[in-house]
Write an enzyme that holds these catalytic residues in place. Sequence first.
Site, PDB file in Angstrom:
ATOM      1  N   GLY A 299      -3.757  -1.129   1.705  1.00  0.00           N
ATOM      2  CA  GLY A 299      -3.779   0.120   2.453  1.00  0.00           C
ATOM      3  C   GLY A 299      -3.161   1.210   1.583  1.00  0.00           C
TER       4      GLY A 299
ATOM      5  N   GLU B  56       3.399  -8.099   0.325  1.00  0.00           N
ATOM      6  CA  GLU B  56       4.215  -7.191   1.143  1.00  0.00           C
ATOM      7  C   GLU B  56       5.718  -7.457   1.132  1.00  0.00           C
ATOM      8  OE1 GLU B  56       1.407  -8.530   2.074  1.00  0.00           O
ATOM      9  OE2 GLU B  56       0.062  -6.941   2.788  1.00  0.00           O
TER      10      GLU B  56
ATOM     11  N   GLY C 229      -4.211  -4.836   2.624  1.00  0.00           N
ATOM     12  CA  GLY C 229      -5.264  -4.270   3.456  1.00  0.00           C
ATOM     13  C   GLY C 229      -6.656  -4.695   3.022  1.00  0.00           C
TER      14      GLY C 229
ATOM     15  N   ASP D 239       0.602  -8.041   6.970  1.00  0.00           N
ATOM     16  CA  ASP D 239       0.042  -7.546   8.237  1.00  0.00           C
ATOM     17  C   ASP D 239      -1.489  -7.686   8.210  1.00  0.00           C
ATOM     18  OD1 ASP D 239      -0.267  -5.553   6.328  1.00  0.00           O
ATOM     19  OD2 ASP D 239      -0.032  -3.923   7.755  1.00  0.00           O
TER      20      ASP D 239
END
Lengths: 389, 680
Positions: free
Chosen positions: A75, A147, A124, A155
Amino acid sequence: MASCTSASVKAQDDQVLVEETLSARTLILNRPRQLNALSNQMVSRLLELFIAYEEDPNVKLLVLKGNGRAFCAGGDVSAVVRYIREGDWKLGAKFFAKEYILNYVMATYAKPQVSILNGIVMGGGAGASIHGRFRVATENSVFAMPETALGLFPDVGASYFLSRLPRFFGEYVGLTGAKLDGAEMLESGLATHFVPSAKLSLLEEALHKEDSSDPVTISSIIDKYSQQPYLKEQSACLRLDVIDRCFSRRTVEEILSALEREAMNKADAWITTTIQSLKKASPTSLKISLRLIREGRLQGVGQCLVREYRMVCHVMQGKLSKDFFEGCRAILLDKDKNPKWEPSKLELISNSMVEQYFLKVVDEEWEDLKLPARFHLRICCCKALSISF
Amino acid sequence: MASQYSSERTWFRTRILTNHFLSSPSQSVSPLESNACLSYSPPELHESYDFYTNEMRKLLDMHNIEDRDWLFGLMRQSKVFNPQEKGGRVYVAPDYNQSMEQQREMTMRRIAYLLERGIFNGWLTGKGLELEMKKFAFLEVVGIFDHSLSVKLGVHFFLWGGAIKFFGTERHHDKWLRDTETYAIKGCFAMSELGHGSNVRGIETVTVYDSKTGEFVINTPCESAQKYWIGGAANHATHTIVFSQLNINGSNEGVHAFIAQIRDADGNICPNIRIADCGHKIGLNGVDNGRIWFNNLRIPRENLLNSVADVSSDGKYLSAIKDPDQRFAAFLAPLTSGRVTIAVSAIYSSKISLATAIRYSLTRRAFSITPNGPEVLLLDYPSHQRRLLPLLAKTYAMSFAGNYLKMIYWKRTPESNKTLHVVSSAFKATLTWHNMRTLQECREACGGQGLKTENRVGHLKSEYDVQTTFEGDNNVLMQQVSKALLAEYVATQKKKKPFKGLGLEHMNEPCPIIPSQLTSTVLRSTQFQIGAFCLRERDLLNRFAAEISQHQAKGESKEYAFILGYQLAEDLGRAFSDRAILQTFMEAEATVSVGPLKNVLSLLRSMYALTCMEEDAAFLRYGYLSTKNAAAVRKEVTKLCSEVRPHALALVSSFGIPDAFLGPIAYNWIDANSWSSVKH
């Protein structure tokens, strides 16, 4: 135009390119300089396209790929950090909400999505591909969920797909941020196929000619170009027993001490690297990530995303910990690679501190992630499951 | 109208036929896929959740939720737990198609796996409530996977380990507890004999003391004295607790417990020991039940578990407890933990079956009520609701009862032992009977699918049947409950003091009055429900006491009078148990703040109470309810069924049993049974 068999490129939105062929639509992530990191605009556009194609009877198949040497490196975290610095973490929350909804739509998509992972697939990028029906790895694939080193946690529905990897491989990948190559992705079930990059254009051509949504048909087409790759000798996939012994432990502390015991029994570079990556990661991130994966193992993808959204909002709000900002500073901005985590040690983080991340965010305007109603609950995205090992 | 139906019917049939033609097997692509006449629709898509299921789960599981989930995950991810993929989903369950010997071997391998992961750390050497709670939580989760596995652990830790802990003294603790926790030794518990089960005081194994060598000598004097059903004895156990009569200088000091080694470290049976297998059983074949004979087996004097009584080296019998009755009672204390864990695990078994049957009934349809209309979902039939939902309400009630039982067990004191004994006896019997009934109903509610072992429900019947017998036969336990109530009654009368304890305080209050008009509001009020239950208990206790004294007045002994009064004894035991369970439900409900969760709990509580009233003929037989009242109760249960129906999915989801621990019919049973899922 739409029924034209030769590829036609729509240039109206340059961050996501669309190629239309007979029944297939190829979406190309097009921010090569940023390694196709998902911007707000890209996520919106992808969501829009996915929803439109699901209803369009002329579309039977989606192909997703990246322009350049990455499929998608994650992301657009720098944008999120910018929002937060400007004092509006809720803009960041909006971005994540949209991204997670996209993940959910992909995970419950009625038509097959073929993701061509010819390069970097991280964070992402994993969320935009692993939930789909087919994931094609190549010799150029590099997969990671990095992450925890950034003060965040895996996530984009990772608590769903990581927890469904064989045995405790998901904990290993999610906590250490270890990089996997194409062969390892196939072996672990993150990829459904391995196709040498030289054959990708043939594969895409064959997919463009296909007029079916039937997964069995699509799978057999990809099979034609697939190969069985060799696992490298040092591969984590060949160490499932050690991973099992260590990463099945109840707590992060126990995982670390189990690894240290293994290291004492046998000098081994892989174990040392694994221990080091755990020691470098944010202790808070490790603890919340472990619990996240463990809870995710017993839940549906929707529940996983709702929980991850709560957690990401806590992270951005920065009341419980500021590790995310510190991680971004050290890794992305100042690039000194020396983040100062707070709390700095695992033993300083109590269960009740971890628990906070799983509770609703206390804020008048905040609410839980609202997932759209879906009519196609596909259940498990991973091919390999526990049994093949 | 008629012609319209007939044309619709023609169209419908044509469509089906066309489907069949269009997908002739000569087509290359997945021929059966497109002709699916029915498709699976996950219940989550059409059922709504009015309350937070994780909040409800906290109430039901009560403690160590995260630890439970970790263990569920641990088992789901490990190949020793036999994961099988069906319809794209992984299910874990033992392979019951394996031979008895293979199943026993797998049980031990699973134990080794859990041991290595530190599951049993502190189970015997640790101290404190927190550890105790975690231990219970783990045992419950393991039991959801497989009853054999939890029984095998129960025997080793709770019976063998518990006996050493509770009957033994420091020298035994130091010597055995750590080795037990690490499985350096494997223990079993030899109490029952071929000729004696519930009547432990009648066992025939004899032990004498030889002061010349400072040893005890254990003997099996006759065939009926062979130790029987000893879990772990047939294959794995290296040591056992032996229950035996202790004979000192020709006088029998009653039943005592000793430690004996029965196998060496390599698994060879020791001299002077003979062991035979109990053989294949109707269930629980992962447990190696065996029989043991002792032939002049000599054990050191120190192997007498001497917390209650000891023998000096020169052969003198020493005991602080002079009364042999009390001495014997002290020996039975560890069995209480067994009854607690059995009662609780029975309810988890009911939860598996209800979650499966209710999920299935929310996806399986049968018969249309309009021509060509869609078939009706099973759970939308009031008759199907009536079969499953009252059992669901009872399972909720008994979950709270199980939690209460655990609490009083954990917080036990010498003063609370009587309550613990009575409540654990009553709940063990009631909850395990409830489980067997629930399993049968759920099996039938799943139709033919209920017969498949992979769907668990039917198979659990044979796995859990033993619960009504071991650690105290249910009927015997319930008689003990009535006996204890009677003793309480007699003592209160004698002392002319009010009732105190066992929840009998309501006997001191004025007799509850049942209104002649039972409106819905009255029927659903806790006041009415608990009033009716107390009325029944009070009256039955009075009647029972009167009957016993009548028999005694005719010259019968107390013991025989009690045997003759068995009918009232049974009714009274049930009345006590139902009332105690209802109280635990009311207490649990009281901890919840006003909102949707409390509302649904109150529906379930009413359903539990009214179903009990409907099922026990005592309410009509003795006139606690008029026939008109009884009709009103019955009608209200039907109404409650339709009100609970919308919550059915949320209520079984709240059980927190992960999908891998249910069977394929609980999920996409069409995919799980498709041609492509057949191993070609």
